[in-house]
Structures are given as C-alpha cells and as structure tokens.
Design an enzyme around this catalytic site. Structure first.
Site, PDB file in Angstrom:
ATOM      1  N   GLY A  14      44.484  -4.264   6.771  1.00 13.36           N
ATOM      2  CA  GLY A  14      43.779  -5.546   6.627  1.00 13.36           C
ATOM      3  C   GLY A  14      44.244  -6.270   5.371  1.00 13.36           C
ATOM      4  O   GLY A  14      44.641  -7.442   5.415  1.00 13.36           O
ATOM      5  N   HIS A  15      44.218  -5.554   4.243  1.00 14.69           N
ATOM      6  CA  HIS A  15      44.708  -6.148   2.993  1.00 14.69           C
ATOM      7  C   HIS A  15      46.179  -6.566   3.134  1.00 14.69           C
ATOM      8  O   HIS A  15      46.589  -7.629   2.680  1.00 14.69           O
ATOM      9  CB  HIS A  15      44.643  -5.133   1.848  1.00 14.69           C
ATOM     10  N   SER A  67      37.890  -0.415   3.324  1.00 17.14           N
ATOM     11  CA  SER A  67      38.108   0.672   2.364  1.00 17.14           C
ATOM     12  C   SER A  67      36.994   1.703   2.466  1.00 17.14           C
ATOM     13  O   SER A  67      37.197   2.888   2.209  1.00 17.14           O
ATOM     14  CB  SER A  67      38.159   0.105   0.947  1.00 17.14           C
TER      15      SER A  67
HETATM   16  P1  AMP Z   1      38.214  -5.918  -0.623  1.00 13.61           P
HETATM   17  O1  AMP Z   1      39.272  -5.045  -1.210  1.00 13.61           O
HETATM   18  O2  AMP Z   1      37.293  -5.215   0.318  1.00 13.61           O
HETATM   19  O3  AMP Z   1      37.494  -6.738  -1.676  1.00 13.61           O
HETATM   20  O4  AMP Z   1      38.970  -6.978   0.295  1.00 13.61           O
HETATM   21  C1  AMP Z   1      39.973  -7.804  -0.235  1.00 13.61           C
HETATM   22  C2  AMP Z   1      40.309  -8.870   0.774  1.00 13.61           C
HETATM   23  O5  AMP Z   1      40.771  -8.266   1.990  1.00 13.61           O
HETATM   24  C3  AMP Z   1      39.091  -9.723   1.170  1.00 13.61           C
HETATM   25  O6  AMP Z   1      39.491 -11.069   1.327  1.00 13.61           O
HETATM   26  C4  AMP Z   1      38.683  -9.123   2.494  1.00 13.61           C
HETATM   27  O7  AMP Z   1      37.995 -10.025   3.341  1.00 13.61           O
HETATM   28  C5  AMP Z   1      40.033  -8.758   3.077  1.00 13.61           C
HETATM   29  N1  AMP Z   1      39.884  -7.726   4.112  1.00 13.61           N
HETATM   30  C6  AMP Z   1      39.240  -6.545   4.013  1.00 13.61           C
HETATM   31  N2  AMP Z   1      39.276  -5.883   5.184  1.00 13.61           N
HETATM   32  C7  AMP Z   1      39.953  -6.665   6.059  1.00 13.61           C
HETATM   33  C8  AMP Z   1      40.325  -6.550   7.427  1.00 13.61           C
HETATM   34  N3  AMP Z   1      40.001  -5.495   8.167  1.00 13.61           N
HETATM   35  N4  AMP Z   1      41.020  -7.559   8.003  1.00 13.61           N
HETATM   36  C9  AMP Z   1      41.358  -8.657   7.278  1.00 13.61           C
HETATM   37  N5  AMP Z   1      41.043  -8.830   5.976  1.00 13.61           N
HETATM   38  C10 AMP Z   1      40.350  -7.856   5.370  1.00 13.61           C
END
Ligand code: AMP
Length: 263
Positions: free
Chosen positions: A46-47, A196
């Site tokens: 996703g990231h 995560s």
């Molecule tokens: P985080 O590390 O959870 O703060 O996420 C960092 C970025 O990655 C944020 O913009 C989230 O929305 C995005 N993100 C997390 N999981 C996914 C996913 N499965 N698909 C797309 N973007 C994601």
C-alpha cells in the site's frame, strides 16, 4: 552536500535524520518537483503504491518514516506499533526513492506540541469520536512535514478516508501550495486492506479479517452487516455511510482495523 547522507547499504538513497540537514538539502533541491509520501513505517505494498506514483509524477521522491506520538490516543498502540527500519529502507531503495526523512520528536516539536491544528467539524465524527486527539495530532504533524518538505504533490491513501478528506480540507483552508493526491486502497487477494497493524493479527484472526471487507462491500443493509460481523467474532466500532463511502472500523482481538468502499 548530499554525499554524506548516503550510506554504504543504500548508495543512491539519502537518509536524513536532522531537520537542519533536511533544510539544507531542500535549499539545494531548489525548484525540482518533489513528490512526498508520509508514513509511519513497517512498509507494505500500500505504501509502495504511493511511492511508485510519486516516482512517476515527480523529479524527486521524499518519504518520511515517523511514528508520530501525538496522534496515538492509546499508549499500547504506540508502544507496539511495528518498527522495521532496515526492511523499510531496503524497500524504499528498491523503489528508487531519493530521500528518506526520519526526524526525531524533539526536533519536530520544538514547541512541545503547544501549537496544534484542529479541525472542528469533520474531525468530530467517526475516528475523531473514537480516537480523541488523533486527528489534531495527525494534522499537526502533516502540516509540519509539508512545510519542511515543500513538495509539489503529496500522496495519501484512500484507506484512511477521513484522514485524506481532512488533509485536503487543511491544504485548502491554509492555502498550502502542495497538491494532495488520493491513491486507491491496496488489498491482499482475499480483500483485506493492507495495513501495518495486520502483522499484529494472530493466524486465526488473519483468516477471519477478510470478512470485514467482504461484508463492507456487500449489498446487505448496515444492520445485517454489523450482526454478521459480531457473529464472526468482530467487535464493531461503526459501519456508516458518509461522504459517498461506506466506512467501517472493527476490532479483531487487540487489533483495530479500518476500511471503506465507494458507494
Ligand atoms: P501509515 O504508515 O499507516 O501512516 O500510512 C501512510 C500512508 O499510506 C497513508 O497515506 C495511508 O493512507 C497510506 N496507506 C496505508 N495503507 C494503505 C493501503 N492498503 N493502500 C493504499 N494506501 C495505504
């Protein structure tokens, strides 16, 4: 200048941990277009989809890894949030990311978090109710990062839909020059949105978790979705239809999952 930021393991990628150092780098980057992805690490596909899009659309890609304490309303969630820096750096290196910014809390909060960004309408719903202070912490750190990185474009996932709407709203209200770009949710083949926090699920919970997305996207009414989720062992925080989406938050054991689908 940038040479001293490169490490033996990642000769093409610069790792910056000091705010002052970053400001110097930023000065040298001048008007090259920067694509920025803010993360809390433990990176998954996703990231990486955000990073790949940033890479395609910009001259320079900057990714931050920072587990922001002010957006956690639950101490255990912060303590047990997975931290896997070396594996993360290897993934970013493979993607061709130019700079990884890994700031320290003291440097990012010289004001001891006395200055805060609060949205008073949309942030009062859903996640804002269940996680008091979460959105204020999130908006505050995102604004700090956008001000430091000064990107042309910043990429955020639709997975965190309310967060995405709030960041867009902040950018508009505060006349930020960065374009906020929404990216689709990346899922496992079984439909589970990558997160995560999924790595904290037990093997039994991992088997059950895909039912969340299956039911969320089904055409059943909300009440029967909630009933079925409960029968499957989920604790349901909410399933609602809002902002053109059906959004949900559930618990499986100790882990809270959120997801949403377009209506
Ligand atoms: P985080 O590390 O959870 O703060 O996420 C960092 C970025 O990655 C944020 O913009 C989230 O929305 C995005 N993100 C997390 N999981 C996914 C996913 N499965 N698909 C797309 N973007 C994601």
């Amino acid at each position: 200048m940038s040479m001293k930021l490169k490490t033996v393991n990642f000769p093409k990628m610069n790792i910056v941990t000091k705010v002052d150092e970053w400001l110097e780098v930023r000065h040298h980057l001048k008007d090259q277009s920067i694509g920025f992805v803010a993360t809390m690490g433990h990176l998954h596909a996703g990231h990486m989809s955000l990073c790949n899009k940033a890479k395609k659309e910009n001259e320079i890609v900057v990714v931050s890894i920072y587990v922001n304490p002010t957006q956690f309303n639950n101490e255990d969630d912060f303590t047990f949030y997975p931290r896997t820096k070396e594996a993360d750096l290897a993934k970013l290196n493979r993607c061709g990311v130019d700079y990884v910014f890994i700031p320290e809390t003291r440097a990012l909060y010289p004001d001891d978090y006395h200055i805060q960004i609060t949205e008073i309408e949309m942030a009062q719903a859903l996640e804002g109710v269940l996680r008091p202070g979460h959105f204020t912490g999130m908006l505050t750190v995102v604004l700090k990062l956008l001000n430091l990185i000064q990107p042309a474009c910043a990429y955020f996932g639709e997975k965190d839909y309310q967060q995405l709407l709030l960041i867009k709203k902040m950018a508009e209200a505060l006349f930020l020059s960065t374009e906020i770009i929404a990216c689709p949710t990346i899922r496992a083949l079984n439909g589970l949105a990558l997160s995560s926090r999924n790595s904290r699920l037990t093997s039994l919970e991992l088997k059950r978790a895909p039912h969340f997305h299956r039911l969320l996207k089904s055409d059943q009414p909300i009440e029967s979705i909630i009933t079925e989720l409960k029968q499957l062992g989920f604790k349901v925080d909410y399933i609602v239809e809002k902002w053109g989406r059906r959004l949900g938050a559930v618990w499986l054991g100790e882990v809270r999952l959120i997801d949403n689908v377009a209506l």
